[in-house]
Structure formats: C-alpha cells, structure tokens
Design a protein around this motif. Structure first.
Motif, PDB file in Angstrom:
ATOM      1  N   MET A 186      32.042  44.789  34.192  1.00 34.63           N
ATOM      2  CA  MET A 186      32.079  44.660  35.649  1.00 34.63           C
ATOM      3  C   MET A 186      32.245  43.204  36.067  1.00 34.63           C
ATOM      4  O   MET A 186      32.985  42.892  37.008  1.00 34.63           O
ATOM      5  CB  MET A 186      30.805  45.257  36.262  1.00 34.63           C
ATOM      6  N   PHE A 187      31.574  42.316  35.374  1.00 34.96           N
ATOM      7  CA  PHE A 187      31.729  40.890  35.665  1.00 34.96           C
ATOM      8  C   PHE A 187      33.177  40.466  35.462  1.00 34.96           C
ATOM      9  O   PHE A 187      33.753  39.737  36.276  1.00 34.96           O
ATOM     10  CB  PHE A 187      30.799  40.070  34.777  1.00 34.96           C
ATOM     11  N   GLY A 188      33.782  40.908  34.361  1.00 37.39           N
ATOM     12  CA  GLY A 188      35.155  40.523  34.073  1.00 37.39           C
ATOM     13  C   GLY A 188      36.130  41.001  35.134  1.00 37.39           C
ATOM     14  O   GLY A 188      37.066  40.278  35.508  1.00 37.39           O
ATOM     15  N   ILE A 189      35.928  42.209  35.653  1.00 38.34           N
ATOM     16  CA  ILE A 189      36.826  42.734  36.698  1.00 38.34           C
ATOM     17  C   ILE A 189      36.763  41.861  37.944  1.00 38.34           C
ATOM     18  O   ILE A 189      37.780  41.583  38.584  1.00 38.34           O
ATOM     19  CB  ILE A 189      36.456  44.192  37.021  1.00 38.34           C
ATOM     20  N   MET A 190      35.568  41.411  38.300  1.00 35.21           N
ATOM     21  CA  MET A 190      35.411  40.597  39.505  1.00 35.21           C
ATOM     22  C   MET A 190      35.765  39.132  39.283  1.00 35.21           C
ATOM     23  O   MET A 190      36.024  38.410  40.242  1.00 35.21           O
ATOM     24  CB  MET A 190      33.964  40.699  40.010  1.00 35.21           C
ATOM     25  N   PHE A 191      35.785  38.694  38.040  1.00 33.12           N
ATOM     26  CA  PHE A 191      35.979  37.272  37.726  1.00 33.12           C
ATOM     27  C   PHE A 191      37.233  37.082  36.873  1.00 33.12           C
ATOM     28  O   PHE A 191      37.306  36.193  36.046  1.00 33.12           O
ATOM     29  CB  PHE A 191      34.742  36.747  36.975  1.00 33.12           C
ATOM     30  N   GLY A 192      38.215  37.945  37.087  1.00 29.01           N
ATOM     31  CA  GLY A 192      39.378  37.971  36.227  1.00 29.01           C
ATOM     32  C   GLY A 192      40.266  36.748  36.346  1.00 29.01           C
ATOM     33  O   GLY A 192      41.027  36.607  37.311  1.00 29.01           O
ATOM     34  N   ASP A 193      40.175  35.851  35.389  1.00 27.93           N
ATOM     35  CA  ASP A 193      41.025  34.661  35.336  1.00 27.93           C
ATOM     36  C   ASP A 193      40.899  34.082  33.933  1.00 27.93           C
ATOM     37  O   ASP A 193      39.788  33.811  33.466  1.00 27.93           O
ATOM     38  CB  ASP A 193      40.596  33.628  36.383  1.00 27.93           C
ATOM     39  N   VAL A 194      42.037  33.900  33.265  1.00 24.43           N
ATOM     40  CA  VAL A 194      41.999  33.423  31.888  1.00 24.43           C
ATOM     41  C   VAL A 194      41.389  32.021  31.810  1.00 24.43           C
ATOM     42  O   VAL A 194      40.575  31.728  30.926  1.00 24.43           O
ATOM     43  CB  VAL A 194      43.424  33.420  31.283  1.00 24.43           C
ATOM     44  N   PHE A 382      35.424  41.960  45.323  1.00 23.32           N
ATOM     45  CA  PHE A 382      35.111  40.612  44.859  1.00 23.32           C
ATOM     46  C   PHE A 382      36.159  40.101  43.872  1.00 23.32           C
ATOM     47  O   PHE A 382      36.331  38.886  43.730  1.00 23.32           O
ATOM     48  CB  PHE A 382      33.710  40.572  44.258  1.00 23.32           C
ATOM     49  N   GLY A 383      36.870  41.007  43.203  1.00 26.73           N
ATOM     50  CA  GLY A 383      38.011  40.577  42.417  1.00 26.73           C
ATOM     51  C   GLY A 383      39.107  40.010  43.308  1.00 26.73           C
ATOM     52  O   GLY A 383      39.737  38.994  42.979  1.00 26.73           O
ATOM     53  N   LEU A 384      39.319  40.642  44.470  1.00 28.44           N
ATOM     54  CA  LEU A 384      40.287  40.124  45.439  1.00 28.44           C
ATOM     55  C   LEU A 384      39.836  38.782  46.006  1.00 28.44           C
ATOM     56  O   LEU A 384      40.645  37.867  46.201  1.00 28.44           O
ATOM     57  CB  LEU A 384      40.479  41.138  46.571  1.00 28.44           C
ATOM     58  N   THR A 385      38.540  38.658  46.281  1.00 28.73           N
ATOM     59  CA  THR A 385      38.016  37.395  46.802  1.00 28.73           C
ATOM     60  C   THR A 385      38.222  36.263  45.798  1.00 28.73           C
ATOM     61  O   THR A 385      38.631  35.148  46.161  1.00 28.73           O
ATOM     62  CB  THR A 385      36.517  37.537  47.124  1.00 28.73           C
ATOM     63  N   HIS A 386      37.959  36.547  44.537  1.00 24.53           N
ATOM     64  CA  HIS A 386      38.149  35.540  43.499  1.00 24.53           C
ATOM     65  C   HIS A 386      39.611  35.122  43.418  1.00 24.53           C
ATOM     66  O   HIS A 386      39.935  33.931  43.347  1.00 24.53           O
ATOM     67  CB  HIS A 386      37.678  36.105  42.154  1.00 24.53           C
ATOM     68  N   ALA A 387      40.510  36.112  43.444  1.00 25.59           N
ATOM     69  CA  ALA A 387      41.940  35.801  43.382  1.00 25.59           C
ATOM     70  C   ALA A 387      42.393  35.030  44.619  1.00 25.59           C
ATOM     71  O   ALA A 387      43.226  34.114  44.530  1.00 25.59           O
ATOM     72  CB  ALA A 387      42.747  37.093  43.238  1.00 25.59           C
ATOM     73  N   ALA A 388      41.850  35.378  45.790  1.00 25.07           N
ATOM     74  CA  ALA A 388      42.239  34.700  47.027  1.00 25.07           C
ATOM     75  C   ALA A 388      41.792  33.237  47.019  1.00 25.07           C
ATOM     76  O   ALA A 388      42.545  32.342  47.439  1.00 25.07           O
ATOM     77  CB  ALA A 388      41.655  35.429  48.226  1.00 25.07           C
ATOM     78  N   LEU A 389      40.581  32.963  46.546  1.00 24.42           N
ATOM     79  CA  LEU A 389      40.115  31.578  46.484  1.00 24.42           C
ATOM     80  C   LEU A 389      40.957  30.755  45.500  1.00 24.42           C
ATOM     81  O   LEU A 389      41.335  29.612  45.797  1.00 24.42           O
ATOM     82  CB  LEU A 389      38.646  31.544  46.070  1.00 24.42           C
ATOM     83  N   ALA A 390      41.250  31.344  44.331  1.00 27.54           N
ATOM     84  CA  ALA A 390      42.088  30.634  43.365  1.00 27.54           C
ATOM     85  C   ALA A 390      43.492  30.398  43.922  1.00 27.54           C
ATOM     86  O   ALA A 390      44.090  29.323  43.709  1.00 27.54           O
ATOM     87  CB  ALA A 390      42.154  31.428  42.059  1.00 27.54           C
ATOM     88  N   ALA A 427      31.334  32.867  40.107  1.00 20.28           N
ATOM     89  CA  ALA A 427      30.497  33.244  38.963  1.00 20.28           C
ATOM     90  C   ALA A 427      29.143  33.745  39.446  1.00 20.28           C
ATOM     91  O   ALA A 427      28.617  34.748  38.940  1.00 20.28           O
ATOM     92  CB  ALA A 427      30.325  32.057  38.021  1.00 20.28           C
ATOM     93  N   LEU A 428      28.571  33.067  40.440  1.00 17.42           N
ATOM     94  CA  LEU A 428      27.296  33.503  41.000  1.00 17.42           C
ATOM     95  C   LEU A 428      27.428  34.857  41.671  1.00 17.42           C
ATOM     96  O   LEU A 428      26.617  35.772  41.434  1.00 17.42           O
ATOM     97  CB  LEU A 428      26.781  32.457  41.994  1.00 17.42           C
ATOM     98  N   VAL A 429      28.454  35.016  42.494  1.00 20.83           N
ATOM     99  CA  VAL A 429      28.629  36.272  43.228  1.00 20.83           C
ATOM    100  C   VAL A 429      28.891  37.425  42.266  1.00 20.83           C
ATOM    101  O   VAL A 429      28.291  38.505  42.383  1.00 20.83           O
ATOM    102  CB  VAL A 429      29.780  36.137  44.245  1.00 20.83           C
ATOM    103  N   ALA A 430      29.806  37.218  41.308  1.00 22.15           N
ATOM    104  CA  ALA A 430      30.116  38.289  40.361  1.00 22.15           C
ATOM    105  C   ALA A 430      28.898  38.654  39.524  1.00 22.15           C
ATOM    106  O   ALA A 430      28.645  39.834  39.262  1.00 22.15           O
ATOM    107  CB  ALA A 430      31.274  37.856  39.455  1.00 22.15           C
ATOM    108  N   GLY A 431      28.127  37.651  39.108  1.00 16.73           N
ATOM    109  CA  GLY A 431      26.933  37.932  38.329  1.00 16.73           C
ATOM    110  C   GLY A 431      25.911  38.742  39.112  1.00 16.73           C
ATOM    111  O   GLY A 431      25.334  39.703  38.596  1.00 16.73           O
ATOM    112  N   VAL A 432      25.692  38.377  40.377  1.00 16.05           N
ATOM    113  CA  VAL A 432      24.717  39.088  41.208  1.00 16.05           C
ATOM    114  C   VAL A 432      25.199  40.500  41.515  1.00 16.05           C
ATOM    115  O   VAL A 432      24.424  41.474  41.462  1.00 16.05           O
ATOM    116  CB  VAL A 432      24.446  38.295  42.503  1.00 16.05           C
TER     117      VAL A 432
END
Length: 471
Positions: A186-194, A382-390, A427-432
């Motif tokens: 689940m963390f990986g799905i939300m924090f997906g970035d090599v 949150f995966g979309l949020t991570h991608a949008a910030l990057a 990382a904090l958001v995905a972990g929580v």
C-alpha cells in the motif's frame, strides 16, 4: 482447526519449576539468565530486604551506581550493595525476591508455575537439572489462554506493526508477515517513484550500517524500510516516474495524472482483495477461538466472509455483464447476511428490542462493508497527490532551466528543495494512510478478542567484579 506452526504464534506449554528449597535461588538465577520462562507472579507481596534497601537509596536521592537490573550468581551482601549504592544489583535481587515469594513450598521442595515456549523446554530443563531441579509439564487451567509470542522470524520488523494495534489471541493466526507485506504494497502504491524509492533504500542501508548513531535503536527496522523503498520503485516503474515525470522512464502500466480513473478502480479492487483475505483469516480465527458454532455466525467470521464474497461476485457479474454470476453472488451475500443477523440476534435478550438491536447492527455491518472497501480509494488519491507534487517540482525546474544558463543554479536548487519537501511530506502521508488502512480496515476483521503478550523474566548475570559477594 490445526494449522502449520509457521502460521500461528509460538506454541506455549504450562510448566512447573520444581527444585530443592536450598537450590531455589540458584534455579531462579538460571531461569532469569535463560530469559524464556514467564513465572506466575503473586499480586500482593510484601517488599523483601533488597526492595527495601533499593527504596531507601532512591528515597535519599544523590549519586548512585545506576544501571540495568542484574543478578549475582552467589547471594550478595545486601548491606554492602546499599553502601555502594549498587541499584542495578539491588533491583535484580528485588525481582528475584518477588519471584521466590510466589513459590509453593512443601517440605524441602519449592515449586513455581509459569509458561515456556515448547521448543525451549529442553534447554530450560537442562539448566534446571544442573541446579538439582526439574521442569515438569502441567495441564492448561480451564478458562486460561496461554500468553502470545509471535514468531521471532517475523519480529525482525513486522511484528511491531501488529502489536501496536494489539496482541493477537493465542488461538489466532500470526498476521505479522501478511500485514507487513500488505503495508509495504500500500505504501508503494501511494509513493510510486523510482527515484524516491531509491532514496528509501539508501536510508535502509544507512540504518543497516548503523548510521547515524542516534538512530541505532531503529536499526532492526531496516528491512521494513527497504521493502517500502522497493515497493515504491516497482510502482514508480509501472507509473514511469523517476523523481517525477522526467521522461527517463517509459510508462509500463499507467501514468497516474493521465489515467486517474483506472488507478482509482485498481486501488479499490486491490483493497477488496485484501479485505477478502482479511475476512478469510478472521473466519479462521473465530473458529479457532470459539469453535464452529461461534465462528459460523460472526460478522468477522464465516458469515461475514460469505457476505463479502457474495458481494464481490455480484459486483463482478454486474461489471462483466454476467447475470448468472450476479445472481449467484447476490444469493451468497444474502445467505451470509442472514447468518450474521442470526448471530447478532442470538447475542441479544430477544423480543422486539432484540429485533431492533439486530436491525441496527446489521445495517452497520452492511454500511461498514461498503465504506471499508471504498476507503482503499485513498491509495489512488494519495498516489495522484504524490505524482502531482513531483510533476509540479519538475515543471518548475524545467521552466527555470529553459531561461538560460544564468537560471540553472536556481533550477538545481528548486529541484533539490522541492524534491526534499515532497519526499518528506509524501513519505509521512503514505506511511500514516497505509497504517490507517491496516488498522481500521484489515485488523478490525482479524481481531475479535485480544491476547496477553508473553513476558518472560530475564535478568542478565552481573559481571564477577561487580557482584560484591557476602563477606
């Protein structure tokens, strides 16, 4: 319901420690050093001589030779320990006095009862035999469950994820490895970035090597952090993300910002699969805890599993335009719901009030089933949020760099600061959020009753130079 030992907590045995009265101290020192026996403790015991001296030292304050509790092999001179303010040795003696106070004495024999892992019995018996004692198996008292000790192999990093929520009952499955792997996924799905995942892997390597030193207590979590980094890298490869949409990787599955609907659907389907597995594990737990009669009707038991599988089959039939599958799923869901209703009604006082209470609780079961499944949409959100910030950081970086060489330093600074901020925040958001899904959606189906953690008595032996034996 017998299961392989690797899927359940460590098997415990009820034991009696039987030794000659004169050898009781020696036996207790050996047990404390072994650190794998939990001795029954007497609730109300008067403080012994060592405990009284320890209290006097702490009451007077001032400098003392502080340290963890330790036990001298030979009985020490308590007055000398008090004079030298050896609180570590006095604390060990106080613990020994407390355990010795719970011994049953008959003639020249002393006996204590407790719990010991089954595979540790030969080692403990051998240590006691050297003191003239024996370790005898006892029947488990009626109405008493053994304490729970989760598998040491899982304790490397995943067990704290479970014990933070609660201690599984002794009869339950050990969820450490499945729960840890689900969290990482689940963390990986939300924090997906090599690129971001690679940074986590570097952090795991630093922990493994003991750097920085102030984080040394967290060293045992390095496999957990490495797993999260690897999952993030795999998801990032599927998304085509390397520190954002830099174009260095091609999209293997979907780009989150270009296919949000597909990502949302996949997240909900993935969550439904996790919930189905949690329902199945919960059904096994309910049967093992109370037998088929109790496990059949529980909302987190067999009835709840049938209801959820029926809903999943009906939904799949409707989406795939398979009427027969939809009808079969609806029938299975109704059968499961009927069993849940019967179980809920049996727990009431009956009559009209019982019907009303059953209706309210049944409605809650249905609503929670739907909301818990849809809750996994946050994986996509949150995966979309991570991608949008990057993406925002990368667009700003390329925009500055396009203005010419004079702006390149600013572009590099923007990329470094923006990446650090987005990395830390996400990382904090995905972990929580992964922890929230684990606790509220998955563990709520696994746990019905809570067990008692196994607490072995362990006090290390003192160094010979520090033992201060009797004069």
């Amino acid at each position: 319901m017998p299961l392989p030992e690797g899927m359940t907590p460590v098997r415990m045995r009820r034991v009696a420690v039987v030794v000659p009265r004169a050898a009781l101290r020696d036996a207790l020192v050996r047990i404390a050093e072994a650190g794998c026996v939990e001795l029954d403790r007497v609730e109300e015991t008067a403080p012994g001589p060592a405990a009284l001296r320890l209290g006097r030292i702490r009451g007077r304050g001032g400098p003392e030779t502080a340290g963890p509790a330790a036990l001298a092999v030979a009985a020490p001179d308590l007055d000398r320990l008090e004079d030298h303010r050896e609180t570590g040795l006095l604390a060990g003696e106080a613990e020994l006095e407390e355990r010795a106070g719970g011994a049953v004495r008959q003639g020249e024999v002393s006996a204590l009862a407790g719990w010991c892992p089954a595979d540790e019995l030969p080692r403990v018996a051998e240590r006691l035999a050297a003191a003239g004692g024996a370790l005898l198996p006892l029947p488990v008292p009626r109405g008493t469950d053994p304490p729970t000790l989760l598998r040491p192999s899982a304790r490397v990093s995943f067990t704290p994820l479970v014990t933070t929520y609660g201690t599984p009952a002794y009869a339950d499955l050990d969820p450490s490895w499945p729960a840890g792997l689900a969290y990482i996924a689940m963390f990986g799905i939300m924090f997906g970035d090599v690129g971001h995942g690679a940074l986590l892997l570097l952090g795991a390597l630093a922990l493994r090597l003991g750097w920085p030193r102030r984080l040394a207590p967290l060293r045992r979590l390095w496999p957990f952090l490495a797993g999260a980094g690897l999952a993030a890298m795999l998801a990032g490869a599927a998304y085509g993300e390397f520190f954002g949409p830099t174009g260095l990787l091609r999209v293997l599955w979907l780009a989150p910002l270009h296919s949000p609907a597909r990502l949302l659907t996949a997240a909900v389907v993935f969550g439904a699969g996790l919930l189905a597995l949690a329902h199945a594990a919960g059904a096994v737990n309910r049967v093992r805890e109370g037998g088929w009669a109790a496990g059949l009707y529980a909302a987190s038991g067999v009835a709840g599993l049938l209801f959820y599988l029926g809903l999943a089959l009906a939904a799949a039939g409707l989406v795939r335009h398979l009427p027969s599958a939809a009808v079969a799923g609806a029938a299975l869901a109704l059968a499961g719901l009927a069993l849940v209703a019967l179980g809920l009604f049996r727990a009431t006082a009956g009559g009209g009030a019982g019907f009303a209470e059953t209706g309210v609780r049944l409605f809650d079961v249905v609503v929670r089933t739907g909301t818990n499944t849809l809750s996994f949409a946050r994986l996509a959100a949150f995966g979309l949020t991570h991608a949008a910030l990057a993406d925002l950081v990368w667009r700003g970086t390329t925009g500055l760099a396009a203005r010419g060489p004079a702006w390149w330093a600013g572009a590099v600074l923007l990329f470094a600061v923006g990446t650090a901020l987005s990395f830390g925040l996400e990382a904090l958001v995905a972990g929580v959020q992964a922890l929230r899904l684990e606790f509220y959606e998955i563990f709520s189906r696994l746990f019905d009753t809570e067990g008692r953690p196994f607490r072995p008595w362990h006090v290390p032996p003192a160094e010979p130079a520090d033992a201060l034996p009797r004069r």
